[in-house]
Design a protein around this motif. Structure first.
Motif, mmCIF file in Angstrom:
data_model
loop_
_atom_site.group_PDB
_atom_site.id
_atom_site.type_symbol
_atom_site.label_atom_id
_atom_site.label_comp_id
_atom_site.label_asym_id
_atom_site.label_seq_id
_atom_site.Cartn_x
_atom_site.Cartn_y
_atom_site.Cartn_z
ATOM 1 N N THR A 1 0.840 -1.183 0.000
ATOM 2 C CA THR A 1 0.000 0.000 0.000
ATOM 3 C C THR A 1 0.882 1.241 0.000
ATOM 4 O OG1 THR A 1 -1.670 -1.221 1.222
ATOM 5 C CG2 THR A 1 -1.838 1.167 1.281
ATOM 6 N N GLY A 2 0.518 2.238 -0.797
ATOM 7 C CA GLY A 2 1.340 3.443 -0.911
ATOM 8 C C GLY A 2 2.446 3.287 -1.931
ATOM 9 N N ASN A 3 2.442 2.171 -2.656
ATOM 10 C CA ASN A 3 3.426 1.852 -3.698
ATOM 11 C C ASN A 3 4.845 1.713 -3.158
ATOM 12 O OD1 ASN A 3 3.908 1.034 -6.333
ATOM 13 N ND2 ASN A 3 4.545 3.078 -6.950
ATOM 14 N N ARG A 4 4.972 1.259 -1.902
ATOM 15 C CA ARG A 4 6.295 0.894 -1.393
ATOM 16 C C ARG A 4 6.684 -0.388 -2.094
ATOM 17 N NH1 ARG A 4 3.302 2.807 2.651
ATOM 18 N NH2 ARG A 4 4.175 4.471 3.906
ATOM 19 N N GLN A 5 7.886 -0.454 -2.645
ATOM 20 C CA GLN A 5 8.301 -1.628 -3.396
ATOM 21 C C GLN A 5 9.483 -2.318 -2.743
ATOM 22 O OE1 GLN A 5 8.544 -1.180 -7.635
ATOM 23 N NE2 GLN A 5 6.856 0.267 -7.691
ATOM 24 N N PHE A 6 9.405 -3.636 -2.739
ATOM 25 C CA PHE A 6 10.465 -4.472 -2.179
ATOM 26 C C PHE A 6 10.820 -5.531 -3.214
ATOM 27 C CE2 PHE A 6 7.581 -3.121 1.225
ATOM 28 C CZ PHE A 6 8.456 -2.369 1.998
ATOM 29 N N ASP A 7 12.090 -5.906 -3.248
ATOM 30 C CA ASP A 7 12.503 -6.926 -4.213
ATOM 31 C C ASP A 7 13.028 -8.190 -3.543
ATOM 32 O OD1 ASP A 7 14.928 -5.969 -3.321
ATOM 33 O OD2 ASP A 7 15.613 -5.263 -5.261
ATOM 34 N N THR A 8 12.812 -8.298 -2.235
ATOM 35 C CA THR A 8 13.172 -9.511 -1.496
ATOM 36 C C THR A 8 12.050 -9.829 -0.515
ATOM 37 O OG1 THR A 8 14.249 -8.390 0.355
ATOM 38 C CG2 THR A 8 15.639 -8.899 -1.582
ATOM 39 N N ALA A 9 12.028 -11.056 -0.048
ATOM 40 C CA ALA A 9 11.025 -11.463 0.944
ATOM 41 C C ALA A 9 11.273 -10.803 2.297
ATOM 42 C CB ALA A 9 11.018 -12.981 1.083
ATOM 43 N N THR A 10 12.486 -10.288 2.534
ATOM 44 C CA THR A 10 12.766 -9.620 3.805
ATOM 45 C C THR A 10 12.207 -8.203 3.849
ATOM 46 O OG1 THR A 10 14.918 -8.874 3.013
ATOM 47 C CG2 THR A 10 14.873 -10.945 4.240
ATOM 48 N N GLY A 11 11.971 -7.591 2.697
ATOM 49 C CA GLY A 11 11.463 -6.214 2.655
ATOM 50 C C GLY A 11 10.135 -6.043 3.376
ATOM 51 N N PRO A 12 9.124 -6.835 3.016
ATOM 52 C CA PRO A 12 7.840 -6.699 3.717
ATOM 53 C C PRO A 12 7.949 -7.005 5.214
ATOM 54 C CG PRO A 12 7.543 -7.880 1.661
ATOM 55 C CD PRO A 12 9.027 -7.726 1.863
ATOM 56 N N THR A 13 8.773 -7.984 5.570
ATOM 57 C CA THR A 13 8.937 -8.334 6.984
ATOM 58 C C THR A 13 9.529 -7.162 7.757
ATOM 59 O OG1 THR A 13 9.257 -10.649 6.368
ATOM 60 C CG2 THR A 13 9.955 -10.009 8.577
ATOM 61 N N SER A 14 10.535 -6.512 7.189
ATOM 62 C CA SER A 14 11.155 -5.352 7.846
ATOM 63 C C SER A 14 10.175 -4.193 7.957
ATOM 64 C CB SER A 14 12.391 -4.903 7.066
ATOM 65 O OG SER A 14 13.358 -5.920 7.073
ATOM 66 N N PHE A 15 9.395 -3.955 6.895
ATOM 67 C CA PHE A 15 8.399 -2.884 6.923
ATOM 68 C C PHE A 15 7.372 -3.146 8.026
ATOM 69 C CE2 PHE A 15 4.327 -1.079 5.616
ATOM 70 C CZ PHE A 15 4.666 0.260 5.542
ATOM 71 N N ASN A 16 6.871 -4.383 8.085
ATOM 72 C CA ASN A 16 5.879 -4.724 9.109
ATOM 73 C C ASN A 16 6.443 -4.603 10.514
ATOM 74 O OD1 ASN A 16 3.746 -5.163 7.383
ATOM 75 N ND2 ASN A 16 4.119 -7.354 7.209
ATOM 76 N N ALA A 17 7.713 -4.920 10.701
ATOM 77 C CA ALA A 17 8.331 -4.814 12.027
ATOM 78 C C ALA A 17 8.353 -3.370 12.512
ATOM 79 C CB ALA A 17 9.748 -5.383 11.991
ATOM 80 N N ALA A 18 8.434 -2.416 11.584
ATOM 81 C CA ALA A 18 8.423 -0.998 11.959
ATOM 82 C C ALA A 18 6.992 -0.482 12.163
ATOM 83 C CB ALA A 18 9.124 -0.169 10.885
ATOM 84 N N ARG A 19 6.032 -1.053 11.459
ATOM 85 C CA ARG A 19 4.648 -0.563 11.514
ATOM 86 C C ARG A 19 3.847 -1.170 12.660
ATOM 87 N NH1 ARG A 19 0.529 0.261 6.518
ATOM 88 N NH2 ARG A 19 1.417 2.327 6.628
ATOM 89 N N TYR A 20 4.125 -2.421 13.006
ATOM 90 C CA TYR A 20 3.345 -3.141 14.009
ATOM 91 C C TYR A 20 4.266 -3.706 15.089
ATOM 92 C CZ TYR A 20 0.319 -3.499 9.850
ATOM 93 O OH TYR A 20 -0.424 -3.232 8.728
#
Length: 134
Positions: free
Chosen positions: A41-60
């Motif tokens: 959401t917001g067009n944040r782009q990740f090119d590895t499976a760790t990207g979303p995990t790191s983003f979620n760790a900061a948000r939640y």
């Protein structure tokens, strides 16, 4: 009965989501293809499976998915899989949340995820916390 290729692609998505929610980004990475792209959401782009995990760790503080269903759309070369349901967990301040709608869209070929798009209500709930408490 589902086409075997679509069934294999659906299973890859299920395994990826299970690993992502653990979170185990190394295991999740086994289900992504070279050139993988994940758009949040917001067009944040990740090119590895760790990207979303790191983003979620900061948000939640923590977050999980209550998956309600999968919609599978077989194509000639790729399968599109939608995962629909709700997020639940805690915000960084420890406030619990639930019933946060989400849709994930996966494009899968040969059991590997090429791309995914992620949509949920989190940004709206962060802007106006009272929305998520109704």
């Amino acid at each position: 009965m589902m086409d075997p290729r679509a069934e294999r692609d659906l299973q890859a998505v299920k395994e990826y989501l299970e690993a992502s929610m653990t979170p185990d980004p190394e295991r999740a990475a086994r289900f992504v293809a070279p050139g993988f792209i994940c758009r949040f959401t917001g067009n944040r782009q990740f090119d590895t499976a760790t990207g979303p995990t790191s983003f979620n760790a900061a948000r939640y503080k923590w977050v999980k998915k209550r998956i309600e269903r999968y919609d599978v759309v077989p194509g000639k070369q790729e399968t599109t899989v939608y995962s629909l349901g709700f997020l639940f967990g805690e915000w960084p301040d420890g406030t619990a949340f639930d019933h946060n709608r989400y849709i994930d869209r996966f494009v899968v070929r040969d059991g590997l995820i090429l791309e995914t798009d992620v949509w949920n209500d989190s940004a709206e709930w962060i802007l106006d916390p009272s929305v998520g408490r109704r």
